[in-house]
Design an enzyme around this catalytic site. Structure first.
Site, short mmCIF file in Angstrom:
data_model
loop_
_atom_site.label_atom_id
_atom_site.label_comp_id
_atom_site.label_asym_id
_atom_site.label_seq_id
_atom_site.Cartn_x
_atom_site.Cartn_y
_atom_site.Cartn_z
CB CYS A 95 -0.95 0.00 1.20
SG CYS A 95 -0.10 -0.09 2.79
CG HIS A 112 -3.96 0.57 4.68
ND1 HIS A 112 -3.37 -0.24 3.74
CD2 HIS A 112 -5.11 1.05 4.11
CE1 HIS A 112 -4.14 -0.27 2.65
NE2 HIS A 112 -5.19 0.51 2.86
#
Length: 369
Positions: free
Chosen positions: A34, A313
């Site tokens: 990510c 994330h």
């Protein structure tokens, strides 16, 4: 790859307003990528960079020695996205990610990586490749003109004769600015100035502050005294001095990294600062630059989600054709402009909201017009 439900939902949301020729594609995540996907989306919607990269790719394809490297893999990925028949969907950046891991062992593990470190590595690697190509072109009589054109070898010196780079590539033209480090001796008043180039600014942050105040602090005057005295060449001795850093030449694309991860000695580890830092949609560079008329417009934010530096994330917010979009790996959604402020950070030390702006991308309105 088959378009998911989110793709069709996005098309419905935009309807007839869907920009002509634009593509909104999510990127597949390979376990911990990510950090890479969020930066790639920000760069893809940096239109001058995208256009130059695709132009480079078209020229490169016609050359015989088209060896695969990080630049060709990135160009191939961007080309793949913009040539999709469908308007929305998901593409796999597998080849690019494999190349990143091959080039840099830091990104080979499955641990949480830092998006800012990745952006830095990527831009510097692209510049290295372009510079090598230009040097090779100069030493080779065959096809040298084509290769030199491909890398945009202008052989320019930078402002005021500063020779920081042997030439200016199109990556520099998008992202490079010049900082001046000024030191004024408090005894003889002589000012010593040293220029340095930058692709992004790393800013210290404080609770309940703004990008404007972070930039002001970045350019604030610091007094050098006691053990930190400055050696003045004119006085030929250590003297008290005042030092400040200011932007001498602002870049077309201003990238700012908020230093949200701080080493805390008592804890013996890095801690994430969830401070609320306001970043406006339109930004004027006051206090940090002589020409304060320069205006910038926010077009992308890489957001860190999570309470600590070693896990979490990354997602990105992107402005494209006056619409704001939210990219979370494979998923792409339309969001309201007012939603951008939910990523400023938290005014409380402990908050359930852990989605904080981490890397900001602003484009110069003067360079666009």
């Amino acid at each position: 790859m088959v378009m998911g439900a989110t793709g069709s939902k996005l098309e419905k949301a935009l309807g007839e307003q869907f920009p002509e020729g634009e593509r909104y594609f999510g990127l597949e995540n390979f376990g911990n990528t990510c950090y890479c996907n969020s930066v790639l989306q920000a760069l893809y919607f940096c239109v001058p960079f995208r256009e130059q990269l695709l132009e480079y790719y078209e020229n490169k394809k016609s050359l015989v020695e088209a060896d695969e490297n990080l630049l060709t893999c990135l160009a191939d990925l961007f080309s793949q996205i913009c040539s999709q028949k469908k308007k929305t969907g998901v593409v796999s950046p597998r080849r690019f990610v494999q190349r990143v891991k091959k080039e840099n062992e830091l990104f080979r593990s499955y641990m949480h990586q830092d998006a800012h470190e990745f952006l830095n590595f990527l831009l510097n690697e692209l510049v290295d490749i372009l510079e090598k190509e230009c040097n090779n072109a100069k030493s080779s009589p065959d096809g040298s003109l084509t290769l030199a054109q491909v890398a945009n070898d202008t052989n320019n010196t930078l402002a005021n004769g500063v020779k920081k780079e042997p030439f200016v590539t199109w990556v520099h033209k998008s992202f490079q600015g010049i900082l001046t480090n000024e030191t004024r001796c408090l005894r003889c008043e002589t000012v010593t100035a040293r220029d340095e180039t930058f692709f992004d600014l790393s800013l210290d942050i404080e609770q309940n502050s703004s990008i404007t105040s972070c930039l002001k602090n970045f350019s604030s005057t610091e007094t050098l005294n006691a053990e930190d005295k400055f050696f003045c060449d004119k006085c030929c001795s250590l003297q008290e001095a005042q030092k400040r850093m200011k932007i001498k030449k602002p870049p077309n694309i201003l990238v700012m990294h908020l230093k949200r991860f701080k080493y805390v000695e008592q804890l013996g580890r890095n801690k994430k600062l969830s401070y609320r830092v306001v970043f406006p949609l339109e930004l004027k560079l006051n206090n940090t630059i002589e020409d304060s008329d320069i205006e910038y417009s926010l077009f992308s934010v890489v957001v860190h989600v999570g309470s600590g530096p070693n896990h979490g994330h990354y997602v990105s917010l992107v402005k494209s054709h006056n619409h704001w979009l939210f990219f979370d790996d494979e998923n792409v959604e339309m969001i309201d402009e007012s939603a951008v402020q939910t990523f400023f950070g938290s005014a409380q030390e402990y908050s359930s909201n852990t989605d904080h702006g981490y890397i900001l991308f602003y484009e110069s309105l003067t360079s666009r017009s």
